[in-house]
Design a protein around this motif. Structure first.
Motif, PDB file in Angstrom:
ATOM      1  N   ARG A   5       0.823  -1.156  -0.065  1.00 27.61           N
ATOM      2  CA  ARG A   5      -0.002  -0.083  -0.027  1.00 27.61           C
ATOM      3  C   ARG A   5       0.915   1.326  -0.161  1.00 27.61           C
ATOM      4  N   PRO A   6       0.412   2.317  -0.619  1.00 28.95           N
ATOM      5  CA  PRO A   6       1.330   3.413  -0.546  1.00 28.95           C
ATOM      6  C   PRO A   6       1.509   3.940   0.824  1.00 28.95           C
ATOM      7  N   GLN A  10       4.344   8.709  -0.427  1.00 30.51           N
ATOM      8  CA  GLN A  10       3.553   8.744  -1.771  1.00 30.51           C
ATOM      9  C   GLN A  10       2.339   9.310  -1.793  1.00 30.51           C
ATOM     10  N   TYR A  11       1.429   9.039  -0.610  1.00 33.79           N
ATOM     11  CA  TYR A  11       0.421  10.077  -0.715  1.00 33.79           C
ATOM     12  C   TYR A  11       0.663  11.743  -0.933  1.00 33.79           C
ATOM     13  N   VAL A  13       3.222  13.132  -2.294  1.00 30.81           N
ATOM     14  CA  VAL A  13       3.762  13.423  -3.543  1.00 30.81           C
ATOM     15  C   VAL A  13       2.448  13.231  -4.615  1.00 30.81           C
ATOM     16  N   LEU A  14       1.423  12.205  -4.520  1.00 34.58           N
ATOM     17  CA  LEU A  14       0.198  12.275  -5.425  1.00 34.58           C
ATOM     18  C   LEU A  14      -0.658  13.443  -5.314  1.00 34.58           C
ATOM     19  N   THR A  15      -0.794  13.896  -3.901  1.00 37.06           N
ATOM     20  CA  THR A  15      -1.576  15.068  -3.649  1.00 37.06           C
ATOM     21  C   THR A  15      -1.095  16.218  -4.344  1.00 37.06           C
ATOM     22  N   LEU A  17       0.697  16.705  -6.971  1.00 39.44           N
ATOM     23  CA  LEU A  17       0.712  16.594  -8.447  1.00 39.44           C
ATOM     24  C   LEU A  17      -0.704  16.690  -8.682  1.00 39.44           C
ATOM     25  N   ALA A  18      -1.699  16.032  -7.846  1.00 33.82           N
ATOM     26  CA  ALA A  18      -3.023  16.490  -8.391  1.00 33.82           C
ATOM     27  C   ALA A  18      -3.382  17.897  -8.137  1.00 33.82           C
TER      28      ALA A  18
END
Length: 280
Positions: A5-6, A10-11, A13-15, A17-18
Motif C-alpha cells: 500500500r502507498p 507517496q500520498y 507526492v500524489l496530492t 501532483l493532483a
C-alpha cells in the motif's frame, strides 16, 4: 493481495501532483465567474460570482456553431476510426497474407511523418476533389490513422489463437468471430482508443483551420483561436480584460465535454492502457 500500500510520502507526492494539475482548471473556471476587470486587477483573488462573461461570450462568439461542427465531426470521424481501425488491427494481428509485414511496416512508417508535412498534399487533394470548406475535408483525412491500427493490433495480438479457433470450430463466420469473440475481450483497449480518439478530434486545430475558412464550418478549436478577433470586432472599445473574461468563459465551457467523457470512461481507459502495455 501482495501489493504494498502507498505510504504517507507517496500520498503526499500524489496530492501535490493532483493540486498542480487541477489548480489551473480551478483558476480558469473561478476567474471566468469574476468581473472582467477583477481578472486583471486581482488574478488570484475570489470575486463576486457573475455570469456576465458567459453572456457576453455567447453574444460575441459563435461558440454554438463550433460545438455543433465539432460534435458532427467527432461522431462521424470517431465512428469510422472505431469501426475500421479494429478491423485492420485484427487482420494484422491474426491473419497471414503476402506482404503483411511490409504493409504493417509502411503503416508504422507513417507515424514518423509530422502532421505539418502532410498539410499541403492533403489540401491539394481536397482542392482537386472540391472538398475545401466542406465537412468531408474535416472528417475523412485521418479517420483511419496509423496509431489506432497499431494500438488495436497490439491489443488483439494478446488474444490466444485457440479462442479464435474455437469460434471457427463452432461454425462462426470471420466477422462473427470478430464481433462476438474478439471485441468483448478487447473492450478495455477499445475504451482507451475511444478516449484518445475523442481527445485528438476534439482538440485538433491545425487541419480544421487549413481545410475550412468560413464560419459555418469552423470547429470549436478554431472558434476559440479567433475569439479575441471576434470580441474586438463585435464590440467597439473592448479592452484586454474583456477579451480575457470571455476567453476564460469559452475555455471553461469547452473543457466540460472532455472532462465528462474522461470521468465516465476513466476505469476503462486505465484498464486499456495497462492491457496495451503488457502482452501475454
Amino acid at each position: 493481495m501482495n501489493q504494498t500500500r502507498p505510504g504517507p510520502v507517496q500520498y503526499a507526492v500524489l496530492t501535490l501532483l493532483a493540486v498542480a494539475f487541477l489548480y489551473p482548471i480551478w483558476w480558469a473556471v473561478s476567474s471566468s465567474l469574476k468581473p472582467a476587470a477583477e481578472i486583471i486587477a486581482s488574478p488570484l483573488a475570489l470575486g463576486e460570482p457573475t455570469l456576465d462573461n458567459y453572456r457576453a461570450m455567447f453574444a460575441d462568439v459563435p461558440i454554438g456553431t463550433g460545438f455543433a461542427n465539432t460534435a458532427l465531426v467527432l461522431m462521424v470521424k470517431g465512428a469510422m476510426t472505431m469501426f475500421f481501425c479494429p478491423l485492420a488491427g485484427y487482420a494484422f494481428a491474426k491473419y497471414t497474407f503476402p506482404g503483411k509485414d511490409l504493409l504493417f511496416g509502411v503503416v508504422l512508417l507513417t507515424l514518423m511523418l509530422p502532421t505539418l508535412v502532410l498539410i499541403i498534399p492533403l489540401l491539394l487533394e481536397m482542392s482537386a476533389l472540391g472538398w475545401v470548406n466542406t465537412y468531408q475535408a474535416l472528417i475523412l483525412p485521418g479517420s483511419v490513422d496509423a496509431f489506432s491500427i497499431f494500438w488495436m493490433r497490439q491489443t488483439i495480438a494478446a488474444i490466444p489463437n485457440e479462442l479464435i479457433d474455437a469460434g471457427r470450430v463452432d461454425g462462426a463466420g470471420e466477422f462473427g468471430i470478430f464481433a462476438k469473440v474478439v471485441l468483448p475481450v478487447v473492450r478495455p483497449g477499445l475504451a482507451a482508443l475511444a478516449v484518445l480518439t475523442t481527445m485528438n478530434i476534439y482538440n485538433d486545430f491545425v487541419w480544421p483551420v487549413v481545410a475550412v475558412n468560413d464560419t459555418s464550418h469552423q470547429t470549436l478549436q478554431v472558434v476559440l483561436a479567433t475569439l479575441a478577433q471576434n470580441v474586438t470586432g463585435n464590440r467597439i472599445g473592448a479592452d484586454f480584460a474583456t477579451v480575457w473574461g470571455e476567453l476564460l468563459a469559452a475555455g471553461s465551457i469547452a473543457l466540460l465535454p472532455l472532462l465528462m467523457i474522461f470521468v465516465l470512461l476513466q476505469r476503462h481507459f486505465i484498464n486499456g492502457i495497462l492491457a496495451g502495455s503488457v502482452k501475454g
